[in-house]
Every structure is written in C-alpha cells, then in structure tokens.
Write an enzyme that holds these catalytic residues in place. Structure first.
Site, short mmCIF file in Angstrom:
data_model
loop_
_atom_site.label_atom_id
_atom_site.label_comp_id
_atom_site.label_asym_id
_atom_site.label_seq_id
_atom_site.Cartn_x
_atom_site.Cartn_y
_atom_site.Cartn_z
CG ASP A 13 -5.11 -10.18 -26.27
OD1 ASP A 13 -5.27 -8.95 -26.19
OD2 ASP A 13 -4.12 -10.77 -25.80
CE LYS A 16 -11.52 -7.93 -22.65
NZ LYS A 16 -10.51 -8.94 -23.00
N GLY A 40 -5.65 -3.91 -25.29
CA GLY A 40 -5.53 -3.56 -26.70
C GLY A 40 -6.69 -4.16 -27.47
CG HIS A 41 -10.35 -3.42 -27.01
ND1 HIS A 41 -10.20 -4.63 -26.43
CD2 HIS A 41 -10.94 -2.63 -26.09
CE1 HIS A 41 -10.69 -4.59 -25.20
NE2 HIS A 41 -11.14 -3.38 -24.97
CD GLN A 227 -6.17 -5.92 -18.55
OE1 GLN A 227 -6.84 -5.42 -17.66
NE2 GLN A 227 -5.65 -5.19 -19.51
P1 IMP Z 1 0.24 -5.98 -16.85
O1 IMP Z 1 -1.25 -5.95 -16.92
O2 IMP Z 1 0.94 -5.07 -17.82
O3 IMP Z 1 0.74 -5.81 -15.44
O4 IMP Z 1 0.71 -7.45 -17.28
C1 IMP Z 1 0.40 -8.58 -16.49
C2 IMP Z 1 0.02 -9.79 -17.36
O5 IMP Z 1 -1.23 -9.54 -17.99
C3 IMP Z 1 1.01 -10.07 -18.51
O6 IMP Z 1 1.07 -11.47 -18.71
C4 IMP Z 1 0.35 -9.40 -19.70
O7 IMP Z 1 0.77 -9.95 -20.93
C5 IMP Z 1 -1.11 -9.68 -19.41
N1 IMP Z 1 -2.01 -8.69 -20.02
C6 IMP Z 1 -2.29 -7.44 -19.59
N2 IMP Z 1 -3.18 -6.85 -20.40
C7 IMP Z 1 -3.50 -7.74 -21.34
C8 IMP Z 1 -4.41 -7.72 -22.45
O8 IMP Z 1 -5.13 -6.77 -22.72
N3 IMP Z 1 -4.44 -8.86 -23.20
C9 IMP Z 1 -3.68 -9.96 -22.90
N4 IMP Z 1 -2.84 -10.02 -21.89
C10 IMP Z 1 -2.75 -8.93 -21.11
#
Ligand code: IMP
Length: 427
Positions: A13, A16, A40-41, A227
């Site tokens: 977040d 990007k 999420g962008h 991420q």
């Molecule tokens: P997953 O990617 O849904 O398996 O989540 C694993 C961890 O990554 C969790 O702590 C999520 O909140 C975090 N996470 C996954 N995608 C994002 C993102 O785009 N932004 C921030 N945190 C993320």
C-alpha cells in the site's frame, strides 16, 4: 532493452499503482508478475478514483498493453467483475492479455483461505481471504490449475476432484458454514471453471514471449509488483507474509525475462509506514497518535476496507528493501500527509536487548521485540500539495527527503504530494 521494475519497500500500500500509472504514458506494456486480487491500488485520473485489484495499473494508460504474467494467481470471478466495472465507466479493457501459465484461484481456495484462518485461530496471518495462499500451495504441490488447463474439461475435473477431496479432509463437514458449501461442489465448480476458460481463451498469451519481444524491440516495459519487500515469501516477516515473490527478482521469474533486460528498479516508499494483517511492526503507533495518522493518510484497505496499522518511517526497513531489491531509485509517496506535524520521528536503527543495530535482526524473535531508535526531524507545518518543484518545498521537507536518501543510499526521484495523477515532484 528498457525494463523497469516497480516494487513496494514496506508492507504494501505504498502507492505503487500511482507510481506505475505516472510512468505509464510512454510505456508499451505494464506487467503484473506476482500475487492476485489481494492487491489494491487506488489511482485518481481527472478527479475519477479507480480501485484496481487484479488489473495492472496500465489499464488506465491507453497506449500500454496490460499483461497478467505467469507468476500471478487469477480469480476469474474477480477478473471479469473488475473488467465489467471498468468498462461500465468507459475504460477500455480490450488490450488486456493473460499468461497461459498463470494459476487460477478456484472458488474452493477462496473459501479454504477463510476457513483456514478461522480453523487455525481467528485471523492468525490476517490474510485478505482471497484464496491466494491455498492457490500458491496447490501450485507448489503440482495440483494447481493453470489458465490453459481450463480449456480441457478432463484436466479441470481431475484436479478439482483431487483438490476438493484433499482440502475437505481436514474439516468435519458439520463445521463448514453453509455460505461456503457450494464452493466445494465438484460438478458446479468444474462447470464454472470450464465456462471461464472459454471467456479467457481470447486473452491467453505466452507472457514471456510478448514481453521479451517488446524489450528486444527497445520498447519500455514496466513490471508492477503486488505487495512488498516485508511481505515477500522468502525475505519478509514470515509467516506474516503473502505467498509470492514480491521483490524485484519476482518479476524475472514471474514473467520469464532475464536480469540483463532490466535497467531500473524503483522502490515505492510511503513517507511513513503502514501494515495490514498481523506480524512485527517496530515503529507502529497505537492509540490516539495512530488514529490521527490513519485519518490524515486515509489508511483503510482498498481490498478489504480494514483499518491499516500505521507508524513512523522506518529506515531500517528501507535499507533492507534497498538491498534485497537492488533499487536504482525511490519514489516517495504521501509526503503531504505529514504536513501538520511539528516534529516527525524517523527510525534510524533498533535497540535489541540494549544493543543498537542499524539492520533488520537475523532472528525474527529479535525483530519482534526491537525498539526503534528515532531521530526527531523538524516538521514543515504547511500545505505542500500545490508544490511541483523540489526547490519550492519548505526547507524541513527537503531535509526530510535528503535525510532518507543519505541513510538509505539511494536517490529519491519522485515525491508524491497529493492524490491526483499530477500531484508529484519529479527530480
Ligand atoms: P494474503 O496475501 O491474502 O495471503 O495475505 C497475507 C498477508 O499479506 C496479510 O497480512 C495481508 O494483509 C497482506 N497483504 C496481502 N496483499 C496486500 C496488499 O496489497 N497490501 C497490504 N497488505 C497485503
């Protein structure tokens, strides 16, 4: 050759999508290489706000081809939902292409992700519940379904049957809430996936071939990470991480390009820090101080709507992200969020059991109890959202930027000062 990789340097977040969008005007392709619709962008164009999850930010640049690479996991429900929502707003999605080798998030993996978090003890990792982890697990287990597999009903039926049966083995059928039961129905799942295969057929490409051809023709290609460094499966705060390679190296493996094709790696860093989900976060602010910064920055998840954890800038994290990504430059975002502070603490190192360290501790147990050592930077206490030249920033804001550069050892090439596409200082 003109490959540019854009990565997150913190816990995601960082902005990007906007950084990619700003570079997108003269690029031939914008390629997503890892993750899925857990990302999420928010990108604001001409006052219109677009929330992107699975679609590469290039979807908003009319001249760029958006590419979903082999390393991505694709939920067809989410993909077509997002395409339809964008097209309803007049955004042309017809240029989008998807790698034949990208893996598919089946409905049972979405449900399994949510069930798993509950079964393991409510929100252990705090995943986004989109089925990302279980789909990468199937991929490594060699039971996954790739986009190309959806074109063969026999393959779909065999894998779906195998996966559903093995996933249900860990659960007492009585334990599965009614809302998830349909996702474990074999016939319905096969029919839905095969139908999606037909819709996907015209979008399917060899992502490595088209991206390498563009690079060899001297075109600019942007690789957009989902991420971030601290959520990377190998180098992040395991197990509180996502399931893919979110650092620059992931672009190479996730698309099928060589390191010699890359000439720039941009690390996107927020002027403070946020994190969603569980896990260590040394500079986290709690209570009122945290609530205040969260409101100033509008720090609520684009994908889940969850309130993000917030804290001060951590230069230990940035130095680490710089090292594991080999950054050529940094895009600093949301500097304007700090406009109203008298002083701004920045972590320059940690104290672990009374000993100072400027680096991330080798052992995560030490990282979890690391106490940040702050340098108090002077605030600038004025609105910088209208500034477009570095020289016009208040002295304290310039000092904040140059202090980061000196501590990290990499130049800051752009500074975000507001939400709009043009609210940036390019140096
Ligand atoms: P997953 O990617 O849904 O398996 O989540 C694993 C961890 O990554 C969790 O702590 C999520 O909140 C975090 N996470 C996954 N995608 C994002 C993102 O785009 N932004 C921030 N945190 C993320």
């Amino acid at each position: 050759m003109s490959g540019i990789i854009v990565v997150g340097t913190q816990w995601g977040d960082e902005g990007k999508g906007k950084a990619t969008d700003q570079l997108g005007g003269d690029v031939a392709m914008v390629v997503k290489f890892n993750g899925g619709n857990n990302a999420g962008h928010t990108v604001v164009v001409d006052g219109e706000s677009y929330a992107l999850h699975l679609l590469p930010a290039g979807i908003l640049s009319p001249n760029a081809i958006p590419v979903i690479g082999a390393g991505v996991v694709v939920d067809p429900d989410a993909l077509f939902g997002e395409i339809e929502a964008m097209e309803a707003r007049g955004v042309d999605c017809s240029r989008l292409v998807v790698s034949a080798d990208a893996h598919v998030i089946a409905p049972y993996n979405r449900s399994f992700d949510k069930l798993n978090e509950v079964a393991l003890g409510a929100g252990l990792i705090g995943t986004t519940g989109r089925g990302i982890g279980p789909t990468y697990a199937d991929k490594m287990n060699r039971t996954g379904l790739r986009i190309q597999d959806l074109l063969d009903e026999d393959v779909v039926r065999a894998r779906v049957t195998q996966n559903i049966q093995s996933k249900l083995r860990g659960f007492d059928p009585e334990e599965i809430p009614a809302e998830f039961k349909a996702d474990f129905d074999i016939d319905a799942t096969v029919a839905a996936l095969v139908a999606y295969g037909e819709r996907l057929r015209p979008l399917i490409v060899d992502s490595s071939l088209i991206v390498n051809r563009a690079l060899d023709a001297g075109q600019k290609v942007l690789f957009e990470a989902g991420q971030a460094a601290m959520l990377d499966i190998d180098h992040g705060t395991y197990p509180f991480v996502t399931s893919s390679t979110a650092i620059a190296a992931g672009a190479l493996a996730g698309v099928g390009v060589g390191p010699t094709k890359i000439d720039r790696v941009i690390g996107v860093a927020k002027a403070y820090t946020t994190r969603v989900g569980s896990g260590p976060f040394p500079t986290e602010l709690h209570g009122e101080a945290g609530d205040h910064l969260r409101e100033l920055g509008g720090e609520y998840g684009v994908t889940t709507g969850r309130a993000r954890r917030v804290g001060w800038l951590d230069l230990v994290v940035l130095r680490y992200a710089n090292r594991i990504n080999g950054l050529t430059d940094i895009a600093l975002t949301k500097l304007d969020v700090l406009d109203s502070y008298e002083t701004i603490p920045v972590a320059i190192g940690y104290e672990v059991d009374g000993v100072f360290t400027p680096e991330i501790p080798v052992f995560q147990s030490e990282f979890s109890r690391a106490v940040p050592v702050y340098k108090e930077m002077a605030g600038w206490n004025e609105d910088i959202t209208g500034v477009r030249r570095f020289e016009d920033l208040p002295q304290a804001a310039r000092d904040y930027v140059t202090f980061i550069e000196d501590e990290v050892g990499t130049r800051i090439s752009t500074i975000g000062v507001g939400q709009a596409r043009d609210a940036a200082i390019v140096r």
